[in-house]
Design a protein around this motif. Structure first.
Motif, PDB file in Angstrom:
ATOM      1  N   LEU A 226      38.906  37.138  37.845  1.00  0.00           N
ATOM      2  CA  LEU A 226      39.296  38.237  38.734  1.00  0.00           C
ATOM      3  C   LEU A 226      40.723  38.712  38.470  1.00  0.00           C
ATOM      4  CD1 LEU A 226      37.824  37.056  42.182  1.00  0.00           C
ATOM      5  CD2 LEU A 226      36.827  38.633  40.533  1.00  0.00           C
ATOM      6  N   GLU A 227      41.415  38.003  37.600  1.00  0.00           N
ATOM      7  CA  GLU A 227      42.812  38.317  37.283  1.00  0.00           C
ATOM      8  C   GLU A 227      43.650  38.432  38.536  1.00  0.00           C
ATOM      9  OE1 GLU A 227      42.512  41.790  34.872  1.00  0.00           O
ATOM     10  OE2 GLU A 227      41.829  40.689  33.114  1.00  0.00           O
ATOM     11  N   THR A 228      43.563  37.401  39.363  1.00  0.00           N
ATOM     12  CA  THR A 228      44.369  37.398  40.580  1.00  0.00           C
ATOM     13  C   THR A 228      44.768  35.972  40.937  1.00  0.00           C
ATOM     14  OG1 THR A 228      44.452  38.091  42.893  1.00  0.00           O
ATOM     15  CG2 THR A 228      42.363  37.207  42.120  1.00  0.00           C
ATOM     16  N   GLN A 229      45.777  35.824  41.780  1.00  0.00           N
ATOM     17  CA  GLN A 229      46.177  34.500  42.260  1.00  0.00           C
ATOM     18  C   GLN A 229      45.048  33.893  43.081  1.00  0.00           C
ATOM     19  OE1 GLN A 229      49.162  33.003  41.518  1.00  0.00           O
ATOM     20  NE2 GLN A 229      49.460  34.768  40.168  1.00  0.00           N
ATOM     21  N   ARG A 230      44.975  32.562  43.089  1.00  0.00           N
ATOM     22  CA  ARG A 230      43.924  31.882  43.838  1.00  0.00           C
ATOM     23  C   ARG A 230      43.922  32.253  45.311  1.00  0.00           C
ATOM     24  NH1 ARG A 230      43.339  25.830  41.714  1.00  0.00           N
ATOM     25  NH2 ARG A 230      43.422  25.472  43.934  1.00  0.00           N
ATOM     26  N   GLU A 231      45.118  32.451  45.866  1.00  0.00           N
ATOM     27  CA  GLU A 231      45.225  32.761  47.291  1.00  0.00           C
ATOM     28  C   GLU A 231      44.511  34.080  47.630  1.00  0.00           C
ATOM     29  OE1 GLU A 231      47.780  31.839  45.320  1.00  0.00           O
ATOM     30  OE2 GLU A 231      47.773  29.797  46.098  1.00  0.00           O
ATOM     31  N   ASN A 232      44.404  34.979  46.637  1.00  0.00           N
ATOM     32  CA  ASN A 232      43.843  36.310  46.916  1.00  0.00           C
ATOM     33  C   ASN A 232      42.365  36.441  46.561  1.00  0.00           C
ATOM     34  OD1 ASN A 232      46.476  37.008  47.547  1.00  0.00           O
ATOM     35  ND2 ASN A 232      46.925  37.634  45.443  1.00  0.00           N
ATOM     36  N   ILE A 233      41.772  35.344  46.056  1.00  0.00           N
ATOM     37  CA  ILE A 233      40.396  35.425  45.539  1.00  0.00           C
ATOM     38  C   ILE A 233      39.421  36.043  46.537  1.00  0.00           C
ATOM     39  CG2 ILE A 233      38.380  34.007  44.995  1.00  0.00           C
ATOM     40  CD1 ILE A 233      40.119  32.284  43.303  1.00  0.00           C
ATOM     41  N   ALA A 234      39.455  35.539  47.788  1.00  0.00           N
ATOM     42  CA  ALA A 234      38.478  36.010  48.777  1.00  0.00           C
ATOM     43  C   ALA A 234      38.618  37.515  48.994  1.00  0.00           C
ATOM     44  CB  ALA A 234      38.658  35.252  50.078  1.00  0.00           C
ATOM     45  N   LYS A 235      39.866  37.958  49.150  1.00  0.00           N
ATOM     46  CA  LYS A 235      40.116  39.381  49.414  1.00  0.00           C
ATOM     47  C   LYS A 235      39.648  40.232  48.222  1.00  0.00           C
ATOM     48  CE  LYS A 235      44.258  40.898  50.069  1.00  0.00           C
ATOM     49  NZ  LYS A 235      45.645  40.385  50.174  1.00  0.00           N
ATOM     50  N   VAL A 236      40.016  39.803  47.020  1.00  0.00           N
ATOM     51  CA  VAL A 236      39.660  40.567  45.816  1.00  0.00           C
ATOM     52  C   VAL A 236      38.137  40.600  45.628  1.00  0.00           C
ATOM     53  CG1 VAL A 236      39.829  40.610  43.294  1.00  0.00           C
ATOM     54  CG2 VAL A 236      41.863  40.162  44.668  1.00  0.00           C
TER      55      VAL A 236
END
Ligand SMILES: [Zn+2]
Length: 383
Positions: A226-236
């Protein structure tokens, strides 16, 4: 069968030890009455021989951690939910534990977390685990019938396992010496398995660490994708899902519009063959769904049309055929046309007189199959 054994046989919901007897691999250990039977793979020692038993230490240790965690979780479930909570059944494997408890309602996320927190508190307190044999009556008087969580024990003298006064049960399984040996208790799933019974699945000790590693690497993979930080996974992930739904809806609308716009072109490029109009398409950029929509729409707007389309999906060639109502009056059937074209493609096909489909594996025959359609249709038209 040995005269005595170091192997723990399956019992009380705990899976058996593995290991070696001499050169033979022990794969299962069961107890019938007073007899313990070892199932082995490999060279079976001859009768009367003296053998060395080697219990697989890691497996025994991991099962012991899970087993001890079962007692701790049973105690913390009772603390969090209420004194009516009773162990319904339990299962302890090397890397998996299961505790079914009686409770009237489905557990909430908060309750599950509380049970887990409390269990880990008990682990951190490093309470002693005491095992002692005592007469049945004395045990019942001292601790009450809650000692029979794991089932009624029929013997006069029973083995009482007391986990720092947190959980006291009659149990014949293998236990850690102190709760600290369990290391970590992680509930992995909570679900209702039958009316009034909640199932907790969990890992403990080494298997809990392994579980955390697995989840960690799965999260890292998703985060990289997802090319995002782990903290943002759910939102992304949520926003990607709604984006995908919007794209799909737009694709569908565009496809339908394309089909409508293409009708005139299909009809004008159709060729007169013995009194019917024939359209043969190939290498269409439309997917199967839209090709079918196109064929249906075109034969509706011109009932004398025969619509044939040959295209590729994955590793196979497909054919879709529609025959308009007027064209059917000359004896043409979509089923027969699809069958013959699919035959050219090395496969089979069929359907009704109005609509049929088929396909085959011979991708290199697509050009020939397309060329042959006109002859096939001509031969099928009634004179
Ligand atoms: Zn036990």
């Amino acid at each position: 069968v040995l005269d005595r054994t170091a192997f723990y046989p399956r019992g009380g919901g705990q899976e058996p030890d593995h290991g070696k007897i001499g050169d033979a691999e022990v794969t299962d250990v069961v107890k019938f009455g007073d007899v313990v039977i070892h199932s082995v793979v490999g060279k079976v020692p001859r009768s009367g021989a003296t053998v060395d038993c080697q219990v697989e230490g890691t497996r025994r240790r991991k099962i012991t951690q899970i087993h001890t965690a079962t007692h701790i979780l049973n105690g913390s479930s009772r603390q969090v939910l209420g004194p009516w909570v009773w162990q319904h059944s339990a299962f302890k494997e090397e890397d998996y534990g299961r505790l079914d408890i009686t409770h009237f309602a489905h557990l909430t996320q908060q309750e599950v977390e509380k049970i887990e927190d409390l269990a880990n508190e008990v682990v951190r307190k490093n309470l002693p685990v005491n095992t002692s044999f005592m007469p049945r009556q004395e045990a019942e008087e001292r601790y009450g019938f809650r000692i029979y969580q794991g089932g009624i024990v029929p013997t006069k003298s029973i083995r009482i396992v007391n986990i720092g006064n947190w959980d006291i049960e009659a149990c014949g399984g293998t236990h850690a010496k102190r709760t600290g040996d369990v290391g970590l208790v992680k509930i992995t799933k909570a679900e209702r398995v039958q009316d009034g019974v909640e199932r907790l699945e969990f890992v403990a000790g080494e298997s809990a660490i392994e579980y955390v590693h697995r989840m960690d690497s799965a999260l890292n993979r998703v985060s990289a994708t997802l090319e995002t930080q782990r903290e943002n996974i759910a939102k992304v992930a949520e926003s990607l899902k709604s984006e995908l739904e919007a794209v799909r809806a737009r694709e569908k609308a565009l496809g339908q519009r394309m089909v409508e716009l293409s009708t005139a072109e299909v009809l004008s490029s159709a060729k007169e063959v013995k009194g019917v109009k024939l359209y043969v398409g190939s290498q269409s950029p439309l997917g199967e769904e839209l090709i079918i929509a196109q064929g249906q729409k075109c034969t509706e707007s011109d009932p004398s049309l025969v619509y044939v389309n040959v295209f590729v999906i994955g590793n196979s060639a497909r054919v879709v055929c529609f025959v308009g109502a007027k064209a059917r009056e000359s004896g043409l059937s979509a089923g027969e046309i699809a069958r013959q074209v699919a035959g050219q493609l090395g496969g089979s096909g069929g359907g009704s007189a109005a609509f049929a489909q088929g396909g085959g594996p011979s991708l290199d025959r697509i050009e020939d199959a397309v060329q042959s359609v006109e002859g096939t249709v001509a031969s099928l038209v009634r004179g």
